[in-house]
Write an enzyme that holds these catalytic residues in place. Structure first.
Site, mmCIF file in Angstrom:
data_model
loop_
_atom_site.group_PDB
_atom_site.id
_atom_site.type_symbol
_atom_site.label_atom_id
_atom_site.label_comp_id
_atom_site.label_asym_id
_atom_site.label_seq_id
_atom_site.Cartn_x
_atom_site.Cartn_y
_atom_site.Cartn_z
ATOM 1 N N GLU A 1 0.790 -1.240 0.000
ATOM 2 C CA GLU A 1 0.000 0.000 0.000
ATOM 3 C C GLU A 1 0.821 1.289 0.000
ATOM 4 O OE1 GLU A 1 -2.655 -0.494 3.329
ATOM 5 O OE2 GLU A 1 -3.607 -2.246 2.458
ATOM 6 N N GLU B 1 -6.059 -10.847 -1.154
ATOM 7 C CA GLU B 1 -6.882 -10.623 0.043
ATOM 8 C C GLU B 1 -8.353 -10.604 -0.342
ATOM 9 O OE1 GLU B 1 -5.486 -7.280 2.406
ATOM 10 O OE2 GLU B 1 -3.402 -7.685 1.895
HETATM 11 C C1 GLA Z 1 -4.966 -4.487 4.263
HETATM 12 C C2 GLA Z 1 -3.730 -5.237 4.689
HETATM 13 C C3 GLA Z 1 -4.078 -6.482 5.385
HETATM 14 C C4 GLA Z 1 -5.207 -6.292 6.378
HETATM 15 C C5 GLA Z 1 -6.364 -5.683 5.712
HETATM 16 C C6 GLA Z 1 -7.495 -5.626 6.712
HETATM 17 O O1 GLA Z 1 -5.551 -5.031 3.171
HETATM 18 O O2 GLA Z 1 -2.870 -5.542 3.630
HETATM 19 O O3 GLA Z 1 -2.970 -6.960 6.058
HETATM 20 O O4 GLA Z 1 -4.794 -5.474 7.439
HETATM 21 O O5 GLA Z 1 -5.967 -4.435 5.232
HETATM 22 O O6 GLA Z 1 -7.587 -6.814 7.438
#
Ligand code: GLA
Length: 367
Positions: free
Chosen positions: A164, A271
């Site tokens: 990020e 994710e």
């Molecule tokens: C982001 C992070 C993850 C997690 C999510 C929320 O996507 O990369 O590690 O913290 O937020 O669970």
């Protein structure tokens, strides 16, 4: 003779059991399907899930083993939990996940080496509380990366090296994090370089969310391309895929996959979850209408269609996609139960709280 009769009857019984299991499975009413996601997708990509050390000590462990062949520690390898003090590492949680994976021959994705969130409080300051210099911060990052990557060398096959780093503001390129403010852009390339030095066999990813937004997508593309062009060891792009019933559209997702495929690197959906509420990107206060948290037939249907569409495209892009990871196991717990609204139950995954596959599951494995 008696023995023969006995075994013929046994065979019949066995056949009828497995038939009824199949019937039950396709109707979506049972968790007793023998095949798991990893088996349906064996010719496509690995199927992973984000876990906590605790979940692997409950009955969710059996579901994980039935369905998945890759694990991501949800929190245990993040800088804050794993490196709480400068001279202290807390390996317990991460070790237990890695050991579980090794015992059961699952892969592990490491998450994450450098992020602006969930950082330990000592990281950016000296003992007087003053902001550290660029040299000090880069040295800390290097030490962290070498120590963590080295410990899991050979057991973690891929790392989300930087997480990020791109800004969400349309007219801003990189997120103005402490990393950027103190070190400038080079912390990103350095992180990859050090991860590669620590484990030359590890597959290294840049990982980010809202990759489906045309504006953010181009910024991620720009960053990854610049790293690649500069010869930085980066091997993949992690598309987080925290999506919702109203986005992405098929066109939006396809153009995202197409665009990133053009970089010539591997893609992973890292994710994945699909919220039953329309997408909101920022945390907010609770409103009266948030009380309606039922998993209605309408929400179920919308979610199932999104999952179906997403996996159709994942399969179409199987040449570039090397893994899909769900963010949490079942509806017993998801980070979305507390985001964007605290204490609003969400149902973003493929297994319900009894660990039974939902209708959406059968859409994902049927083609
Ligand atoms: C982001 C992070 C993850 C997690 C999510 C929320 O996507 O990369 O590690 O913290 O937020 O669970």
């Amino acid at each position: 003779m008696i023995k023969k009769l006995f075994s013929a009857a046994g065979l019949l019984l066995l056949l009828s059991c497995s038939q009824s299991r199949q019937l039950q499975s396709t109707s979506g009413n049972t968790a007793s399907s023998e095949k798991g996601l990893k088996d349906y997708y064996a010719d496509y990509f690995t199927m992973g899930v984000a876990v906590s050390p605790r979940a692997l000590k409950t009955d969710e462990a059996a579901l994980v083993l039935q369905q998945f062949n890759s694990l991501t520690p949800e929190n245990a390898m993040k800088m804050g939990p794993i490196h709480p003090k400068e001279t202290e590492y807390n390996w317990a949680g991460a070790d237990s996940i890695v050991q579980f994976a090794q015992r059961n021959k699952l892969k592990v994705r490491g998450h994450t080496l450098c992020w602006h969130n969930q950082t330990p409080s000592w990281l950016f300051v000296d003992d007087k509380g003053n902001t550290v210099s660029k040299e000090v911060l880069l040295q800390r990052l290097k030490d962290h990366i070498f120590t963590v990557v080295n410990r899991y060398k050979g057991s973690v096959y891929a790392w989300d090296v930087v997480n990020e780093a791109i800004s969400d503001k349309p007219d801003e390129y990189l997120r103005p994090s402490q990393w950027l403010k103190i070190c400038g852009e080079e912390y990103i390339a350095k992180a990859f370089q050090w991860a590669h030095e620590a484990d030359p066999n590890a597959v290294l990813f840049y990982n980010d969310y809202n990759e489906i937004s045309p504006v953010k997508r181009e910024k991620i593309y720009r960053l990854v391309k610049s790293l690649k062009d500069a010869g930085v060891p980066i091997h993949g792009i992690g598309l987080q895929g925290h999506w919702a019933v109203n986005e992405p559209s098929r066109e939006q997702l396809e153009s995202t996959l197409q665009r990133f495929a053009g970089l010539g690197l591997k893609l992973q959906i890292t994710e994945l979850d699909i919220s039953v509420y329309p997408k909101e990107h920022d945390a907010r206060e609770r409103r009266p209408e948030d009380a309606n948290t039922a998993f209605t037939a309408e929400r179920e249907q919308q979610q199932l269609e999104k999952y179906k569409m997403a996996f159709e495209l994942f399969r179409k892009y199987k040449k570039v996609i090397s893994g899909v990871t769900f963010w949490n196991i079942s509806e017993r717990y998801s980070w979305l139960d507390n985001f964007p609204v605290k204490n609003r139950k969400d149902y973003p995954l493929l297994f319900d709280k009894d660990l039974k596959p939902k209708k959406a599951y059968w859409e994902v494995v049927k083609w």
